[in-house]
Design a protein around this motif. Structure first.
Motif, PDB file in Angstrom:
ATOM      1  N   TRP A   1     -26.465  21.796 -19.282  1.00 33.87           N
ATOM      2  CA  TRP A   1     -26.352  20.489 -18.912  1.00 33.87           C
ATOM      3  C   TRP A   1     -25.352  20.324 -17.859  1.00 33.87           C
ATOM      4  O   TRP A   1     -24.374  21.322 -18.172  1.00 33.87           O
ATOM      5  CB  TRP A   1     -25.963  19.584 -20.077  1.00 33.87           C
ATOM      6  N   ASP A   2     -25.204  19.694 -16.822  1.00 34.61           N
ATOM      7  CA  ASP A   2     -24.124  19.234 -16.132  1.00 34.61           C
ATOM      8  C   ASP A   2     -23.187  18.219 -16.721  1.00 34.61           C
ATOM      9  O   ASP A   2     -23.814  17.172 -16.984  1.00 34.61           O
ATOM     10  CB  ASP A   2     -24.611  18.944 -14.722  1.00 34.61           C
ATOM     11  N   THR A   3     -22.157  18.752 -17.370  1.00 35.61           N
ATOM     12  CA  THR A   3     -21.290  17.629 -18.057  1.00 35.61           C
ATOM     13  C   THR A   3     -20.759  16.374 -17.144  1.00 35.61           C
ATOM     14  O   THR A   3     -20.355  15.417 -17.503  1.00 35.61           O
ATOM     15  CB  THR A   3     -20.251  18.279 -18.820  1.00 35.61           C
ATOM     16  N   ASP A   4     -20.806  16.733 -15.656  1.00 34.72           N
ATOM     17  CA  ASP A   4     -20.369  15.601 -14.902  1.00 34.72           C
ATOM     18  C   ASP A   4     -21.413  14.774 -14.540  1.00 34.72           C
ATOM     19  O   ASP A   4     -21.477  13.572 -14.441  1.00 34.72           O
ATOM     20  CB  ASP A   4     -19.899  16.250 -13.458  1.00 34.72           C
ATOM     21  N   THR A   5     -22.562  15.155 -14.458  1.00 34.98           N
ATOM     22  CA  THR A   5     -23.814  14.203 -14.116  1.00 34.98           C
ATOM     23  C   THR A   5     -24.722  13.868 -15.313  1.00 34.98           C
ATOM     24  O   THR A   5     -25.418  13.040 -15.446  1.00 34.98           O
ATOM     25  CB  THR A   5     -24.840  14.853 -12.918  1.00 34.98           C
ATOM     26  N   ARG A   6     -24.448  14.537 -16.530  1.00 29.01           N
ATOM     27  CA  ARG A   6     -25.214  14.325 -17.706  1.00 29.01           C
ATOM     28  C   ARG A   6     -26.702  14.673 -17.692  1.00 29.01           C
ATOM     29  O   ARG A   6     -27.340  14.438 -18.460  1.00 29.01           O
ATOM     30  CB  ARG A   6     -24.996  13.010 -18.306  1.00 29.01           C
ATOM     31  N   GLN A   7     -26.984  15.540 -16.779  1.00 31.60           N
ATOM     32  CA  GLN A   7     -28.437  15.839 -16.429  1.00 31.60           C
ATOM     33  C   GLN A   7     -28.739  17.437 -16.757  1.00 31.60           C
ATOM     34  O   GLN A   7     -27.706  18.046 -16.637  1.00 31.60           O
ATOM     35  CB  GLN A   7     -28.820  15.483 -14.974  1.00 31.60           C
ATOM     36  N   ILE A   8     -29.815  17.693 -16.950  1.00 30.43           N
ATOM     37  CA  ILE A   8     -30.175  19.040 -17.041  1.00 30.43           C
ATOM     38  C   ILE A   8     -30.114  19.903 -15.906  1.00 30.43           C
ATOM     39  O   ILE A   8     -30.596  19.370 -14.671  1.00 30.43           O
ATOM     40  CB  ILE A   8     -31.475  19.100 -17.763  1.00 30.43           C
ATOM     41  N   SER A   9     -29.241  20.875 -15.658  1.00 33.32           N
ATOM     42  CA  SER A   9     -29.278  21.435 -14.573  1.00 33.32           C
ATOM     43  C   SER A   9     -29.094  23.185 -14.697  1.00 33.32           C
ATOM     44  O   SER A   9     -28.664  23.476 -15.571  1.00 33.32           O
ATOM     45  CB  SER A   9     -27.798  21.013 -13.947  1.00 33.32           C
ATOM     46  N   PRO A  10     -29.596  23.683 -13.638  1.00 30.54           N
ATOM     47  CA  PRO A  10     -29.624  25.480 -13.960  1.00 30.54           C
ATOM     48  C   PRO A  10     -28.350  25.818 -13.917  1.00 30.54           C
ATOM     49  O   PRO A  10     -28.136  27.084 -14.052  1.00 30.54           O
ATOM     50  CB  PRO A  10     -30.658  25.761 -12.697  1.00 30.54           C
ATOM     51  N   THR A  11     -27.360  25.058 -13.210  1.00 35.06           N
ATOM     52  CA  THR A  11     -25.961  25.626 -12.984  1.00 35.06           C
ATOM     53  C   THR A  11     -25.084  24.959 -14.228  1.00 35.06           C
ATOM     54  O   THR A  11     -24.111  24.826 -13.816  1.00 35.06           O
ATOM     55  CB  THR A  11     -25.657  25.205 -11.539  1.00 35.06           C
ATOM     56  N   GLY A  12     -25.966  24.426 -15.220  1.00 36.31           N
ATOM     57  CA  GLY A  12     -24.892  23.602 -15.900  1.00 36.31           C
ATOM     58  C   GLY A  12     -24.195  24.615 -16.742  1.00 36.31           C
ATOM     59  O   GLY A  12     -24.303  25.845 -16.870  1.00 36.31           O
ATOM     60  N   SER A  13     -23.058  23.945 -17.454  1.00 35.44           N
ATOM     61  CA  SER A  13     -22.199  24.664 -18.137  1.00 35.44           C
ATOM     62  C   SER A  13     -22.132  24.518 -19.767  1.00 35.44           C
ATOM     63  O   SER A  13     -21.461  25.284 -20.751  1.00 35.44           O
ATOM     64  CB  SER A  13     -20.775  24.534 -17.741  1.00 35.44           C
ATOM     65  N   LEU A  14     -23.224  23.532 -20.166  1.00 36.78           N
ATOM     66  CA  LEU A  14     -23.201  23.145 -21.548  1.00 36.78           C
ATOM     67  C   LEU A  14     -24.771  23.434 -22.145  1.00 36.78           C
ATOM     68  O   LEU A  14     -25.702  23.062 -21.428  1.00 36.78           O
ATOM     69  CB  LEU A  14     -22.964  21.682 -21.798  1.00 36.78           C
ATOM     70  N   LEU A  54     -25.806  13.218 -23.023  1.00 35.27           N
ATOM     71  CA  LEU A  54     -26.653  14.344 -22.087  1.00 35.27           C
ATOM     72  C   LEU A  54     -28.216  14.079 -22.209  1.00 35.27           C
ATOM     73  O   LEU A  54     -28.732  13.737 -23.270  1.00 35.27           O
ATOM     74  CB  LEU A  54     -26.294  15.669 -22.538  1.00 35.27           C
ATOM     75  N   GLN A  55     -28.860  14.147 -21.221  1.00 31.39           N
ATOM     76  CA  GLN A  55     -30.342  13.862 -20.988  1.00 31.39           C
ATOM     77  C   GLN A  55     -31.194  14.929 -21.994  1.00 31.39           C
ATOM     78  O   GLN A  55     -30.927  16.159 -21.943  1.00 31.39           O
ATOM     79  CB  GLN A  55     -30.672  14.390 -19.564  1.00 31.39           C
ATOM     80  N   ASN A  56     -31.822  14.007 -22.861  1.00 26.77           N
ATOM     81  CA  ASN A  56     -32.797  14.684 -24.072  1.00 26.77           C
ATOM     82  C   ASN A  56     -31.851  15.675 -24.849  1.00 26.77           C
ATOM     83  O   ASN A  56     -32.505  16.476 -25.278  1.00 26.77           O
ATOM     84  CB  ASN A  56     -33.749  15.257 -23.185  1.00 26.77           C
ATOM     85  N   PHE A  57     -30.465  15.427 -25.059  1.00 31.77           N
ATOM     86  CA  PHE A  57     -29.824  16.438 -25.914  1.00 31.77           C
ATOM     87  C   PHE A  57     -30.346  16.826 -27.010  1.00 31.77           C
ATOM     88  O   PHE A  57     -30.587  17.773 -27.597  1.00 31.77           O
ATOM     89  CB  PHE A  57     -28.580  16.312 -25.739  1.00 31.77           C
ATOM     90  N   GLU A  58     -30.728  15.443 -27.684  1.00 37.11           N
ATOM     91  CA  GLU A  58     -30.835  15.221 -29.451  1.00 37.11           C
ATOM     92  C   GLU A  58     -32.547  15.793 -29.190  1.00 37.11           C
ATOM     93  O   GLU A  58     -33.051  16.480 -30.361  1.00 37.11           O
ATOM     94  CB  GLU A  58     -30.899  14.086 -29.864  1.00 37.11           C
ATOM     95  N   ASP A  59     -33.475  15.516 -28.468  1.00 33.49           N
ATOM     96  CA  ASP A  59     -34.714  16.000 -28.316  1.00 33.49           C
ATOM     97  C   ASP A  59     -34.982  17.366 -28.264  1.00 33.49           C
ATOM     98  O   ASP A  59     -35.972  17.967 -28.899  1.00 33.49           O
ATOM     99  CB  ASP A  59     -35.702  15.236 -27.518  1.00 33.49           C
ATOM    100  N   ASP A  60     -34.019  17.994 -27.559  1.00 34.29           N
ATOM    101  CA  ASP A  60     -34.338  19.306 -27.088  1.00 34.29           C
ATOM    102  C   ASP A  60     -33.264  20.419 -28.031  1.00 34.29           C
ATOM    103  O   ASP A  60     -33.825  21.422 -28.325  1.00 34.29           O
ATOM    104  CB  ASP A  60     -34.044  19.648 -25.544  1.00 34.29           C
ATOM    105  N   CYS A  61     -32.405  19.834 -28.599  1.00 35.37           N
ATOM    106  CA  CYS A  61     -31.550  20.844 -29.496  1.00 35.37           C
ATOM    107  C   CYS A  61     -31.663  20.686 -30.897  1.00 35.37           C
ATOM    108  O   CYS A  61     -31.279  21.572 -31.597  1.00 35.37           O
ATOM    109  CB  CYS A  61     -30.156  20.627 -28.844  1.00 35.37           C
ATOM    110  N   LEU A  62     -31.814  19.449 -31.478  1.00 32.43           N
ATOM    111  CA  LEU A  62     -31.824  19.008 -32.857  1.00 32.43           C
ATOM    112  C   LEU A  62     -33.405  19.064 -33.340  1.00 32.43           C
ATOM    113  O   LEU A  62     -34.171  18.561 -33.070  1.00 32.43           O
ATOM    114  CB  LEU A  62     -31.161  17.696 -32.916  1.00 32.43           C
TER     115      LEU A  62
END
Length: 211
Positions: A1-14, A54-62
């Protein structure tokens, strides 16, 4: 995830590992808490966000969530079907091993079975949050029913276990026989005193008047 845009990104850091980093042993409510997280664009800077932002964090990670009652539903369903099949094995007494004998002519028993089965399906598949259940898959239904049905062969095997019965422990409604009374015969060394005969009520009244 890109913590600045809160969107899933291939260059994200989270990634999903952020849950263990920030919420280990704290519970699922932790994802709703705002915290400082390093910025993707500039790691030397922090952004103040929550993991839930973050976009869909709970659905994708939990994997687990508040409404996940599958484990309890499996145990509950197995327990109910243990009782369901126990109703059949309890129909016969003594060494009668065929628990289905005469069941087709027992309409009340069949009605109870149908209602029990229908209510259980409803509670599991539709109960939801009200009864704390989650719908089960076909495989989970088959496994739980099969576990409950183990009581059928166990009930049959129990009929072949020899049990010694004690007739003295059986209930009886018969009146016990009169106790034997030892009669003392005269002349055996024991002096017996004469027993006065009962006086009728009429004679007893006359005696009182004469006195």
């Amino acid at each position: 995830w890109d913590t600045d845009t809160r969107q899933i990104s291939p260059t994200g850091s989270l990634g999903c590992s952020a849950y263990k980093t920030y919420c280990a042993s704290k519970g699922i409510e932790c994802v709703e808490e705002d915290r400082y997280i390093p910025s993707t664009a500039d790691p030397s800077q922090n952004v103040y966000i929550s993991l839930a932002d973050l976009q869909n964090f709970e659905d994708d990670c939990l994997v687990c969530n508040k409404n996940g009652y599958r484990h309890g539903s499996i145990i509950f369903n197995t327990f109910i079907f243990c009782q369901f099949f126990n109703e059949y094995t309890a129909r016969n007494l003594f060494d009668e091993w065929n628990c289905f004998s005469g069941v087709s002519s027992n309409y009340v028993f069949l009605l109870v079975s149908i209602v029990t089965l229908g209510c259980q399906i409803f509670l599991i598949e539709v109960g939801g949050e009200f009864v704390k259940t989650s719908p089960l898959t076909w495989n989970e239904w088959l496994v739980t029913v099969a576990l409950g049905a183990i009581g059928l062969p166990v009930g049959v095997l129990m009929r072949f276990i020899p049990v010694k019965e004690d007739p003295n422990s059986f209930f009886t409604s018969q009146i016990p026989a009169a106790a034997e009374i030892d009669v003392i015969e005269p002349g055996n060394g024991v002096e017996l005193s004469p027993v006065p005969s009962p006086v009728p009520a009429e004679k007893d009244g006359l005696l009182e008047q004469q006195r």
